[in-house]
Structure formats: C-alpha cells, structure tokens
Design a protein around this motif. Structure first.
Motif, PDB file in Angstrom:
ATOM      1  N   THR A 295      79.713   6.857  82.274  1.00 51.26           N
ATOM      2  CA  THR A 295      80.067   5.929  81.092  1.00 51.26           C
ATOM      3  C   THR A 295      79.276   4.725  81.276  1.00 51.26           C
ATOM      4  OG1 THR A 295      82.377   6.614  80.744  1.00 51.26           O
ATOM      5  CG2 THR A 295      81.814   4.694  79.594  1.00 51.26           C
TER       6      THR A 295
ATOM      7  N   VAL B 263      75.997   3.855  78.936  1.00 49.82           N
ATOM      8  CA  VAL B 263      75.748   2.430  78.144  1.00 49.82           C
ATOM      9  C   VAL B 263      74.703   1.605  78.738  1.00 49.82           C
ATOM     10  CG1 VAL B 263      77.068   0.124  78.155  1.00 49.82           C
ATOM     11  CG2 VAL B 263      78.377   2.262  77.805  1.00 49.82           C
TER      12      VAL B 263
ATOM     13  N   GLY C  86      71.547   0.207  76.482  1.00 48.22           N
ATOM     14  CA  GLY C  86      70.986  -1.436  76.482  1.00 48.22           C
ATOM     15  C   GLY C  86      69.551  -1.597  76.553  1.00 48.22           C
TER      16      GLY C  86
ATOM     17  N   ILE D 299      74.543  -5.641  76.558  1.00 44.51           N
ATOM     18  CA  ILE D 299      75.200  -4.155  76.516  1.00 44.51           C
ATOM     19  C   ILE D 299      75.005  -3.638  78.095  1.00 44.51           C
ATOM     20  CG2 ILE D 299      74.852  -1.897  75.830  1.00 44.51           C
ATOM     21  CD1 ILE D 299      74.288  -2.877  72.940  1.00 44.51           C
ATOM     22  N   CYS D 300      73.713  -4.041  78.611  1.00 36.88           N
ATOM     23  CA  CYS D 300      73.379  -3.539  79.974  1.00 36.88           C
ATOM     24  C   CYS D 300      74.354  -4.456  81.010  1.00 36.88           C
ATOM     25  CB  CYS D 300      72.057  -4.154  80.295  1.00 36.88           C
ATOM     26  SG  CYS D 300      70.620  -3.115  79.942  1.00 36.88           S
TER      27      CYS D 300
ATOM     28  N   PHE E 196      77.605  -4.718  80.186  1.00 32.60           N
ATOM     29  CA  PHE E 196      78.684  -3.877  80.497  1.00 32.60           C
ATOM     30  C   PHE E 196      78.523  -2.700  81.443  1.00 32.60           C
ATOM     31  CE2 PHE E 196      79.618  -5.373  76.131  1.00 32.60           C
ATOM     32  CZ  PHE E 196      80.752  -5.775  76.299  1.00 32.60           C
ATOM     33  N   CYS E 197      77.136  -2.069  81.574  1.00 38.92           N
ATOM     34  CA  CYS E 197      77.142  -1.236  82.655  1.00 38.92           C
ATOM     35  C   CYS E 197      77.061  -1.722  83.882  1.00 38.92           C
ATOM     36  CB  CYS E 197      75.680  -0.662  82.135  1.00 38.92           C
ATOM     37  SG  CYS E 197      74.667   0.284  83.421  1.00 38.92           S
TER      38      CYS E 197
END
Length: 494
Positions: free
Chosen positions: A79, A83, A87, A124-125, A127-128
């Motif tokens: 996941t 993600v 990102g 977003i990166c 979150f990764c």
C-alpha cells in the motif's frame, strides 16, 4: 517447514526490509533539495515540502500501526509503495500545471497553483514513508531477536538508508546546479521519473516475497484489546519525545547547511557560483557519514550496548555543533576539485550563454575582461555579468563550520535505531501499536527544521543550530536516564 527453509525465508525477509529502508531515504531526501527551487520563488517556502512530508506522519503514524495488525506487514508495504508512486506523480504535475494560476497571496506575494500541487504530492509521499517506516523498524528488530542484536540489524538496514540519502541530494544538486529565478521543478523531473520506476519495480518484487506476519490478527478472531497503552511505559513515552526531536536533528542539520551553502547573500556561506551543487555535494557527505556510522554500529552493536552508543554520540554531536556555531564562516577550506572544477564550470557557463566551446576554453586559459565585455549581451541572457564569470574562475571556499556539521552525520547515524530499540524494549504485545505512535512523532522532522529555518531567517544560519543543541541535550538525558524501563509490573505477553 524445515529449519533451512525457515532460515532462507528469514534472510529473504531481511533483504526486503533493507531495500525498503533505502526507499524511505530516497523519497524523504527529495524534499530538502527541492526546497531550494521553491525557496528561491517564495522566501518562506524553502522547508514547506519537507514540512508537508513529515506532517503526514502525524496523521498516518497510529493508523499505520493499526494496519500492521489488520492487514499485515506485506500489504502495508505494498500500500505504501502504491501511495508513494501517486505522490511522486503529483509532484511531477507541479512542473507542468499551475505555474500561471495565482490562487492567493502571502505577505503580498502571489502563490501559484503549482506550489500547492507540489505540497500535496509531498504530503502524500509522507504517507508512503510513514507506512514503510512502520513496517521496517519493528520487523528488523523482530528478525534480529530484539535487544542489541535487534539494534544491530536496524543499523545494518540504516546503512542502506544512508546510501540512498547520500545519493539523493547529490543527484538533485547536479541537476539544479546554480539556483536562479529560472530554476524550476522541470529541471529535476528525470529524478522523479526514476523514483516512480523504482516504486513500480519494488511493488512487483515485494509482491512475490513471503514476509513474516507476527502481529497480523487471524481471521475469525476478535481483535485483542490491550489493558494499557504503550505510553503507560515511561521509557516508551520519553522515547516518543526523543524520536520527535531526533528526526528534527537529522533533517535540520543538513537542510539548513544546504540553504547556508546555496545562499549567495551576505547571510550565506559566500559561495557565489554553483552554490546549490556544491551544497548538495557537501550535504551528501553528511549522509555518507551516516552510512559509515550505521555500518560501524552494525559491527559493534552485538557487543556495545545501545544505551552506551546513544550516550556517546549525543555527547560528541553537542561538541561538534558548538564548534560549528562559534567558528567564523570566514574560516574555510577550498572546495575539492572533484566537487567543483572552476575551469570546467566556467566553460559550461559560457557555453550556456551561446559562446562557442573553443572561445570559452581560450578565455579560461587566458582570462580577459575585454572578451567578457564583448559578450556581455550573451551573458545577460543567462543572468550573468562579467564579474560573476570572473568569480566562477575562483575556487570557492567552504566554511570550516560546515565540516563540523557534516561530521555530526557519524553521530546521528545510530540515534534512530538506538532510540527505537530502547523505547520498545520489553513491550511485547504492545510493540506494533508503539511503532505506529513512533511514526506519528516523526512529524518532528517537519516541525523542528521548519522552526529552525524561521530562526535562521531572524538570527542567521549558524545561530539556528542552538535549537539542535537543545534537542541533543534531551537525547543525552534519554540515554542516561529516560530509557530505563520502570514499568516492569505491566504484563506484556498474551
């Protein structure tokens, strides 16, 4: 399953975790050098990408820990990579969309859509890398058997993390060169495409690997309810604070050093030509030393306690940072030729202005003010003056203080693994949830460097490192006193 098969599966899992450790650094270390581009366009935006990257940890840390229990390590890692790809793609979009669309103003300065798109991609990166960190650290600690051996494996993974961290700012620095008002995200899109390709390949590889799932809840079984929170353990609570501050230290030291080196104003290091590339090369040495430190720690961690290592490196880092603060920036050393070759760079600058290579090389061999005056119009198209070209022929000097800050990389290299190892010691069934909390506190890597950047604007780059010293003092306290488990009465096994 035979012992040989179990050992083979364990080795494959370890290799997979090591690879993910490298991915974490690769994505995270794009933010600070990219900040040179945005900081040149918006005076307040230099650390905003980094801030958004780490802000994501605050929102994703605890959920990521829960994901380990609900879907397991492997699916959480997959996941994360999906993600991360998204990102990076959004960051790429910032180079092609929104440069002409003004949205609002900050301090009288128009803010355009492309910056907002970039910040969304950085968020977003975040979150990764948060999810990847949540997977990698407890898994390596578990595969190593906890204790000093667990820390040893984390430090080994950290070595690859540092290698990726070393190469990233170096690549970005080479792509950017000298930061001007013409430098844009489009200048570094090749790196974004490479990163997206790596994520795609990584997704395929991890999909095919079997990864142990020690904390995955079995189907049909109700999710276990814990009697306590991991924060009920004092050494874990203080360790959470230590992680928050540590990531601020690790990111803040090289990030501000990069800005210091790239700043051509009186506040900066005094490097007037190609400061971004030189700064990127110097900062790369910091990450390289982190690689060296983690490699050495991986060799000695089986014999030297994690606590002793944390105490030692915190003390040395305080001394090095103090020396850097009090060393005048006028005291320096020549940039090595492999980092910056004045003759080669000057020829490149003249060629960029449309001057034939043969004429540029002849000028470098025999510099002439008359030649530059004759080509002043061509130089002006690249925003150069005869004076700046003559300056490019000089070997730049790097402030000696930068050397002491770079050496801090040897110290920060072992802090993450050490703090994590000490803070989860004796947690048992609470380890997965604790890992999620730790990941939330990695937001310190966005908050503290942002504060340091604000301080540097008011008091100067080197003076901002007093904040780093204050954080290092806390880590020293944690190693001396705070890491002791005083809550051994709390049951930790099922």
């Amino acid at each position: 399953m035979s012992t040989d098969q179990k050992n083979k599966g364990k080795i494959i899992a370890i290799i997979a975790m090591m690879f993910l450790f490298a991915m974490i650094a690769f994505v995270t270390n794009l933010a600070a050098p990219f900040g040179l581009i945005w900081g040149n366009q918006y005076s307040w935006a230099g650390m905003m990408g980094n801030m958004m990257n780490f802000l994501a940890y605050l929102f994703m840390g605890v959920p990521a820990g829960t994901m380990l229990v609900k879907i397991g390590y492997k699916k959480t890692a997959l996941t994360a990579m999906a993600v991360g790809f998204v990102g990076l793609f959004i960051q790429y979009l910032s180079s092609v969309v929104g440069a002409d669309t003004a949205l609002f103003s900050v301090g009288g300065q128009e803010v355009y859509l492309n910056l907002i798109i970039y910040l969304l991609g950085a968020f977003i990166c975040g979150f990764c890398v948060c999810m990847l960190n949540t997977v990698v650290n407890p898994m390596l600690n578990l595969l190593g058997g906890g204790g000093n051996k667990g820390n040893q494996l984390i430090q080994t993974g950290g070595t690859l993390n540092s290698l990726a961290a070393t190469l990233t700012p170096l690549f970005v620095g080479v792509l950017i060169g000298s930061v001007t008002d013409k430098t844009a995200m489009s200048d570094v899109t090749p790196l974004l495409f490479i990163a997206m390709a790596v994520f795609a390949v990584s997704f395929i590889i991890i999909s095919a690997i079997a990864i142990p799932e020690p904390h995955l809840a079995k189907k049909g079984e109700p999710q276990e309810k814990f009697e306590h929170s991991p924060l009920a353990f004092r050494h874990t609570l203080l360790g959470v604070i230590a992680i928050f501050l540590y990531v601020g230290i690790e990111v803040g030291i090289p990030a501000q050093l990069n800005f210091f080196m790239a700043d051509t104003s009186a506040k900066g290091a005094g490097i007037l030509v190609n400061g971004a590339a030189i700064g990127g090369a110097i900062v790369a040495i910091y990450w390289l030393l982190m690689l060296v430190g983690r490699f050495l720690s991986s060799l000695i961690s089986g014999k030297v306690s994690t606590r002793a290592q944390l105490i030692a490196v915190s003390s040395v880092a305080i001394v090095l940072t103090l020396i850097a603060i009090f060393t005048p920036k006028t005291v320096g050393f020549d940039v090595p030729k492999f980092v910056y070759d004045p003759a080669k760079k000057t020829v490149e600058l003249l060629e960029n202005a449309g001057i034939p290579a043969a004429e540029a090389e002849a000028f470098v061999a025999n510099p002439s003010a008359e030649f530059l005056e004759q080509n002043a119009a061509a130089l002006a198209t690249e925003k150069m003056t005869p004076e700046s070209v003559m300056k490019s022929l000089e070997t730049p000097k790097v402030p000696l203080s930068a050397l002491f800050l770079v050496l801090c990389g040897l110290c920060t290299s072992v802090m993450w693994g050490g703090i994590f190892n000490l803070a989860v010691e004796g947690l048992g069934k609470y380890t997965a949830k604790a890992s999620g909390i730790f990941m939330a506190m990695v937001v310190g890597g966005g908050v503290m460097p942002f504060i340091q950047n604000m301080l540097s604007g008011s008091f100067g780059y080197l003076a901002s490192y007093w904040l780093v010293i204050a954080m290092l003092v806390y880590l020293l306290y944690y190693g001396l006193i705070g890491c002791k488990n005083v809550n051994t009465d709390i049951p930790t096994e099922d």
